[in-house]
Write a protein that holds these residues in place. Sequence first.
Motif, short mmCIF file in Angstrom:
data_model
loop_
_atom_site.label_atom_id
_atom_site.label_comp_id
_atom_site.label_asym_id
_atom_site.label_seq_id
_atom_site.Cartn_x
_atom_site.Cartn_y
_atom_site.Cartn_z
N ILE A 1 0.84 -1.21 0.00
CA ILE A 1 0.00 0.00 0.00
C ILE A 1 0.87 1.25 0.00
CG2 ILE A 1 -1.62 1.34 1.40
CD1 ILE A 1 -2.83 -1.45 2.24
N MET A 2 1.92 1.25 0.82
CA MET A 2 2.83 2.40 0.87
C MET A 2 3.50 2.61 -0.49
SD MET A 2 4.70 1.86 4.56
CE MET A 2 5.96 3.09 4.25
N TYR A 3 3.97 1.52 -1.09
CA TYR A 3 4.72 1.63 -2.35
C TYR A 3 3.82 2.11 -3.49
CZ TYR A 3 8.06 0.59 -6.00
OH TYR A 3 8.93 0.70 -7.06
N HIS A 4 2.67 1.48 -3.62
CA HIS A 4 1.79 1.82 -4.75
C HIS A 4 0.88 3.01 -4.48
CE1 HIS A 4 3.06 -1.47 -7.24
NE2 HIS A 4 2.93 -2.30 -6.21
N GLY A 5 0.75 3.40 -3.23
CA GLY A 5 -0.14 4.50 -2.89
C GLY A 5 0.55 5.83 -2.69
N SER A 6 1.85 5.86 -2.88
CA SER A 6 2.59 7.10 -2.63
C SER A 6 3.38 7.51 -3.86
CB SER A 6 3.55 6.90 -1.46
OG SER A 6 4.32 8.06 -1.27
N LYS A 7 3.51 8.82 -4.00
CA LYS A 7 4.37 9.34 -5.06
C LYS A 7 5.74 9.73 -4.51
CE LYS A 7 0.66 11.16 -8.03
NZ LYS A 7 -0.13 10.01 -7.95
N SER A 8 5.86 9.72 -3.20
CA SER A 8 7.10 10.10 -2.55
C SER A 8 8.13 8.97 -2.66
CB SER A 8 6.83 10.39 -1.07
OG SER A 8 8.02 10.38 -0.32
N SER A 9 9.32 9.33 -3.12
CA SER A 9 10.38 8.31 -3.23
C SER A 9 10.82 7.84 -1.84
CB SER A 9 11.56 8.83 -4.05
OG SER A 9 12.14 9.94 -3.42
N ALA A 10 10.77 8.71 -0.85
CA ALA A 10 11.14 8.32 0.51
C ALA A 10 10.18 7.25 1.05
CB ALA A 10 11.16 9.54 1.44
N THR A 11 8.90 7.43 0.78
CA THR A 11 7.90 6.45 1.22
C THR A 11 8.08 5.13 0.47
OG1 THR A 11 6.35 8.20 1.76
CG2 THR A 11 5.43 6.00 1.51
N LYS A 12 8.34 5.21 -0.83
CA LYS A 12 8.57 4.00 -1.63
C LYS A 12 9.82 3.27 -1.14
CE LYS A 12 6.29 5.44 -5.87
NZ LYS A 12 5.45 4.35 -6.33
N ASN A 13 10.86 4.02 -0.80
CA ASN A 13 12.09 3.40 -0.28
C ASN A 13 11.82 2.71 1.06
OD1 ASN A 13 13.45 4.33 -2.50
ND2 ASN A 13 14.34 6.08 -1.46
N LEU A 14 11.05 3.35 1.92
CA LEU A 14 10.70 2.75 3.20
C LEU A 14 9.87 1.48 2.98
CD1 LEU A 14 10.66 2.75 6.28
CD2 LEU A 14 8.68 4.29 6.18
N ALA A 15 8.96 1.52 2.02
CA ALA A 15 8.15 0.34 1.70
C ALA A 15 9.05 -0.81 1.25
CB ALA A 15 7.12 0.68 0.62
N CYS A 16 10.05 -0.51 0.42
CA CYS A 16 10.99 -1.54 -0.02
C CYS A 16 11.75 -2.14 1.17
CB CYS A 16 11.98 -0.98 -1.03
SG CYS A 16 11.27 -0.73 -2.66
N LEU A 17 12.14 -1.29 2.10
CA LEU A 17 12.85 -1.77 3.29
C LEU A 17 11.94 -2.67 4.14
CD1 LEU A 17 15.48 -1.71 4.87
CD2 LEU A 17 14.63 0.33 6.04
N ILE A 18 10.69 -2.26 4.33
CA ILE A 18 9.74 -3.08 5.09
C ILE A 18 9.53 -4.42 4.40
CG2 ILE A 18 7.31 -3.29 5.83
CD1 ILE A 18 7.38 -0.20 6.24
N LEU A 19 9.38 -4.39 3.07
CA LEU A 19 9.18 -5.63 2.33
C LEU A 19 10.41 -6.52 2.40
CD1 LEU A 19 6.97 -7.03 0.81
CD2 LEU A 19 7.81 -6.00 -1.30
N LEU A 20 11.59 -5.93 2.36
CA LEU A 20 12.82 -6.71 2.49
C LEU A 20 12.87 -7.42 3.85
CD1 LEU A 20 15.60 -7.63 1.47
CD2 LEU A 20 16.54 -5.52 2.44
N ILE A 21 12.55 -6.69 4.90
CA ILE A 21 12.54 -7.27 6.24
C ILE A 21 11.51 -8.40 6.33
CG2 ILE A 21 11.97 -6.80 8.67
CD1 ILE A 21 13.19 -3.94 8.13
N THR A 22 10.36 -8.19 5.72
CA THR A 22 9.31 -9.22 5.72
C THR A 22 9.76 -10.46 4.97
OG1 THR A 22 7.62 -7.49 5.80
CG2 THR A 22 6.90 -9.66 5.09
N CYS A 23 10.42 -10.27 3.84
CA CYS A 23 10.91 -11.42 3.06
C CYS A 23 11.99 -12.18 3.83
CB CYS A 23 11.45 -10.96 1.71
SG CYS A 23 10.16 -10.43 0.57
#
Length: 137
Positions: free
Chosen positions: A40-62
């Motif tokens: 939701i964060m990655y696809h719902g935001s236009k902010s690169s900072a939010t997208k980067n945080l989403a990638c980090l959360i997803l990495l931790i989850t994986c």
Amino acid sequence: QPYSKYITIDLLYGNTQNSFVVTQSWVNILEIIAGFVALIMYHGSKSSATKNLACLILLITCVATFCKTVLYFGHDFVDMGIHPDQHPAHASWFDYIFLFIVPNIIWIVMPFKCMVHITKQILAVCEKVQPKANKAH
């Protein structure tokens, strides 16, 4: 039908009184929530900072999913060696491979592939942000 046969092969998962099984099930729920939040964060935001945080959360989850599944397989392997009498002798190798290993290996392979992909993305972002080294020394 496949699930009722599955729990005769994966005795650990079928035992809802086992604290490891209950705990890893709660961790499954946390992983699902974190994954959805990241998507939701990655696809719902236009902010690169939010997208980067989403990638980090997803990495931790994986990483959590990957490690938990490897631990689960390791537990089954070690437990089979320690308590062979408690494992289903009636299960054929075909059933064990196609009802236990194949479905569960997905939870190792896919998170690993995601970990590699997301790590490459994070490193690419780090490369862009990192100042160029001064070559005129």
